[in-house]
Design an enzyme around this catalytic site. Structure first.
Site, PDB file in Angstrom:
ATOM      1  N   ASP A 149      35.092  37.002  25.047  1.00 24.28           N
ATOM      2  CA  ASP A 149      35.934  36.258  25.983  1.00 24.28           C
ATOM      3  C   ASP A 149      35.089  35.409  26.912  1.00 24.28           C
ATOM      4  O   ASP A 149      33.914  35.675  27.118  1.00 24.28           O
ATOM      5  CB  ASP A 149      36.730  37.246  26.839  1.00 24.28           C
ATOM      6  N   LYS A 160      39.456  32.205  26.577  1.00 28.50           N
ATOM      7  CA  LYS A 160      40.834  31.883  26.960  1.00 28.50           C
ATOM      8  C   LYS A 160      40.841  31.664  28.446  1.00 28.50           C
ATOM      9  O   LYS A 160      40.529  32.555  29.219  1.00 28.50           O
ATOM     10  CB  LYS A 160      41.759  33.040  26.623  1.00 28.50           C
ATOM     11  N   MET A 174      43.846  38.022  38.170  1.00 27.64           N
ATOM     12  CA  MET A 174      44.298  36.642  37.914  1.00 27.64           C
ATOM     13  C   MET A 174      45.194  36.181  39.049  1.00 27.64           C
ATOM     14  O   MET A 174      46.252  35.572  38.812  1.00 27.64           O
ATOM     15  CB  MET A 174      45.037  36.566  36.569  1.00 27.64           C
TER      16      MET A 174
HETATM   17  N1  SAH Z   1      40.077  43.240  31.312  1.00 26.16           N
HETATM   18  C1  SAH Z   1      39.598  42.697  32.571  1.00 26.16           C
HETATM   19  C2  SAH Z   1      40.607  41.795  33.239  1.00 26.16           C
HETATM   20  C3  SAH Z   1      40.952  40.570  32.445  1.00 26.16           C
HETATM   21  S1  SAH Z   1      42.035  39.504  33.309  1.00 26.16           S
HETATM   22  C4  SAH Z   1      39.161  43.831  33.486  1.00 26.16           C
HETATM   23  O1  SAH Z   1      39.397  44.984  33.175  1.00 26.16           O
HETATM   24  O2  SAH Z   1      38.558  43.555  34.508  1.00 26.16           O
HETATM   25  C5  SAH Z   1      40.906  38.426  34.105  1.00 26.16           C
HETATM   26  C6  SAH Z   1      40.861  38.680  35.581  1.00 26.16           C
HETATM   27  O3  SAH Z   1      40.036  39.783  35.851  1.00 26.16           O
HETATM   28  C7  SAH Z   1      40.275  37.562  36.405  1.00 26.16           C
HETATM   29  O4  SAH Z   1      41.227  36.559  36.665  1.00 26.16           O
HETATM   30  C8  SAH Z   1      39.889  38.301  37.669  1.00 26.16           C
HETATM   31  O5  SAH Z   1      41.001  38.536  38.488  1.00 26.16           O
HETATM   32  C9  SAH Z   1      39.445  39.629  37.112  1.00 26.16           C
HETATM   33  N2  SAH Z   1      37.981  39.694  36.954  1.00 26.16           N
HETATM   34  C10 SAH Z   1      37.273  39.753  35.802  1.00 26.16           C
HETATM   35  N3  SAH Z   1      35.969  39.854  36.076  1.00 26.16           N
HETATM   36  C11 SAH Z   1      35.839  39.863  37.410  1.00 26.16           C
HETATM   37  C12 SAH Z   1      34.742  39.964  38.311  1.00 26.16           C
HETATM   38  N4  SAH Z   1      33.479  40.088  37.868  1.00 26.16           N
HETATM   39  N5  SAH Z   1      34.998  39.939  39.630  1.00 26.16           N
HETATM   40  C13 SAH Z   1      36.247  39.846  40.106  1.00 26.16           C
HETATM   41  N6  SAH Z   1      37.315  39.752  39.296  1.00 26.16           N
HETATM   42  C14 SAH Z   1      37.121  39.774  37.973  1.00 26.16           C
END
Ligand code: SAH
Length: 467
Positions: free
Chosen positions: A248, A270, A383
């Site tokens: 991703d 995405k 998100m």
């Molecule tokens: N599966 C992922 C989430 C995917 S949705 C998880 O478990 O974290 C994508 C969202 O995850 C982003 O829009 C943001 O809100 C959050 N996100 C992913 N990586 C991040 C990071 N390093 N710091 C803060 N938010 C993060």
């Protein structure tokens, strides 16, 4: 990378070194490991250099370097430990076309000599761009301890066997064979003596030729929030074994570096509002590669089971008869809450925590707003950046206290992590001011621990960035 590491073929070339003292000795000990012809210019060389010359390991010329002495040489070392003399010899060498290293003068050197771990033919070169020789030495010591002395002979014997191993089909079968050799059968055989290794290799090949090819498989792997140290050991193992990695957009480059070097890397990025690979296409990519017998790692940021559209991909695997399993990862809420020194649940404050999405397929996501607006609620909003004004409006309509803490954590766990502390009353304006460009998590009902006291005193004191 200011200096790009390469391994230089020197068997038909020469290396010229000017100097005969301690610095020269240290360099010569390394250089004599190579197959180059070595020429040393020194009027008063250390005894050891004289002995090496007598043993035919180098050529000693007992006069200062002069024009013409470096012609045709690949490398030149200025090791007289005398600034003026080094400058003079380096100028000659440069004019005569050799790459020049001036000992202890990084700025005027064209190349640097790395710290070396020698398990010939396996050679590890360690460099720090001259920034931290202490670090290079520590890494070297660590590797020296970790790489068995038998690695060299094992690799040499293995190399001679490569042709035989071509009897195995290219790819996974051959890789499994070498994996077994280097990490199991080889070390066991060599422990009994170097002469036992050839027979062990024959034996191993016979066993591997009788094996059936393993079917393809998909591992849904959580890559964590970005810091490679937050990968699980299982995730690392899966990356090590992958033939294909489908990743991703949010998976960091440092983590992708950990995949097996031969793995095919496919970006299935995405973006919430940008160009994206349609989900159907991702499903097809996964099942196609697994169907061809490959070990596929489907690498998702954070935990694959949190807002990752995992089920659609699992269902595609099931429909295609492809086996799969999930490797959990650290979700960004866990990393972000650690970043602000808080816990997600707390006795007497909240007995439950919600993971929310700021938007879903229909747009901004509706939630149980009247519940969320109550005091003491904690939620992690994924998100959520674009939905911030919408979330704020909904919470206020449902009677939330404007002073309730809200915290944005951008790039949680990464070196560029940023924390913006706010409240429901000002969250949309604070976020706009902070101009966060990376992935960010929004905490509803949590303030950074360091700022908690101040918030209790004055809810408006905190509408500023903390880091
Ligand atoms: N599966 C992922 C989430 C995917 S949705 C998880 O478990 O974290 C994508 C969202 O995850 C982003 O829009 C943001 O809100 C959050 N996100 C992913 N990586 C991040 C990071 N390093 N710091 C803060 N938010 C993060």
């Amino acid at each position: 990378m200011q200096h790009f590491p390469i391994f230089l073929a020197l068997s038909e070339r020469s290396i010229v070194l000017s100097g005969g003292g301690e610095a020269a000795l240290a360099k010569l000990r390394l250089l004599m490991k190579s197959e180059a012809a070595i020429v040393v210019h020194a009027e008063a060389p250390e005894d050891e250099i004289v002995r090496w010359a007598a043993d035919g390991r180098l050529t000693l010329v007992r006069r200062p370097l002069a024009e013409g002495d470096v012609k045709g040489a690949a490398l030149f070392y200025a090791a007289d430990e005398d600034e003026a003399e080094d400058k003079r010899t380096a100028a000659i060498a440069k004019a005569e076309g050799a790459l020049v290293n001036i000992v202890d003068n990084l700025a005027d050197s064209e190349f640097i000599t790395p710290a070396i771990v020698d398990r010939d033919p396996v050679t590890v070169a360690i460099g720090t761009e001259g920034a931290a020789p202490v670090l290079a030495r520590a890494i070297k010591a660590d590797l020296e301890a970790r790489l068995p002395a038998t690695l060299g002979p094992l690799a040499r014997i293995g190399k001679a066997f490569r042709k035989m191993a071509e009897a195995l089909p290219h790819g996974r079968a051959r890789r499994d064979f070498w994996q077994d050799y280097y990490f199991d059968a080889g070390p066991r055989a060599i422990a009994e003596g170097e002469d036992k290794v050839d027979a062990a290799l024959d034996d191993l090949l016979t066993r591997h030729l009788g094996r059936e090819a393993a079917p393809g498989h998909v591992a849904f792997v959580g890559a964590g929030p970005g810091d490679p140290e937050l990968l699980t050991l299982k995730a690392r193992k899966a990356l090590d074994a992958a033939d294909v990695v489908i990743y991703d957009r949010l998976v960091s480059g440092e983590i992708l570096e950990l995949a097996r070097r031969e793995a095919v890397m496919i970006d299935a990025g995405k973006e919430a509002y940008g160009p994206s690979t349609p989900q159907d296409q991702i499903n097809q990519l996964i099942t196609k590669h697994a169907g061809e017998g490959h070990q596929v790692v489907r690498l998702k940021s954070g935990d694959a089971t949190v807002f990752g559209r995992l089920d659609e991909e699992i269902e595609a695997c099931e429909a295609a008869g492809v086996s799969w399993h999930i490797v959990p990862g650290i979700t960004s809420a866990s990393a972000a809450v650690a970043g602000i020194g808080q816990s997600l649940t707390r006795r007497g404050r909240n007995a439950s925590v919600r993971f929310l999405t700021g938007h879903d397929m229909k747009g901004f996501a509706e939630q149980e707003w009247s519940d969320l607006a109550k005091p003491g609620q904690v939620a992690a909003i994924y998100m959520g950046k674009r939905a911030t004004r919408f979330v704020q409006g909904r919470l206020l309509i449902h009677g939330a206290d404007r002073a309730t803490p809200v915290t944005f954590v951008e790039n949680a766990s990464r070196v560029d992590q940023r924390v913006v502390s706010s409240t429901i009353g000002t969250m949309a304006d604070d976020l706009a001011k902070a101009d966060l460009t990376g992935p960010a998590l929004t905490f509803l009902g949590l303030a950074p621990r360091a700022a908690q006291g101040a918030l209790a005193d004055n809810p408006h004191a905190l509408q500023k960035e903390l880091a």
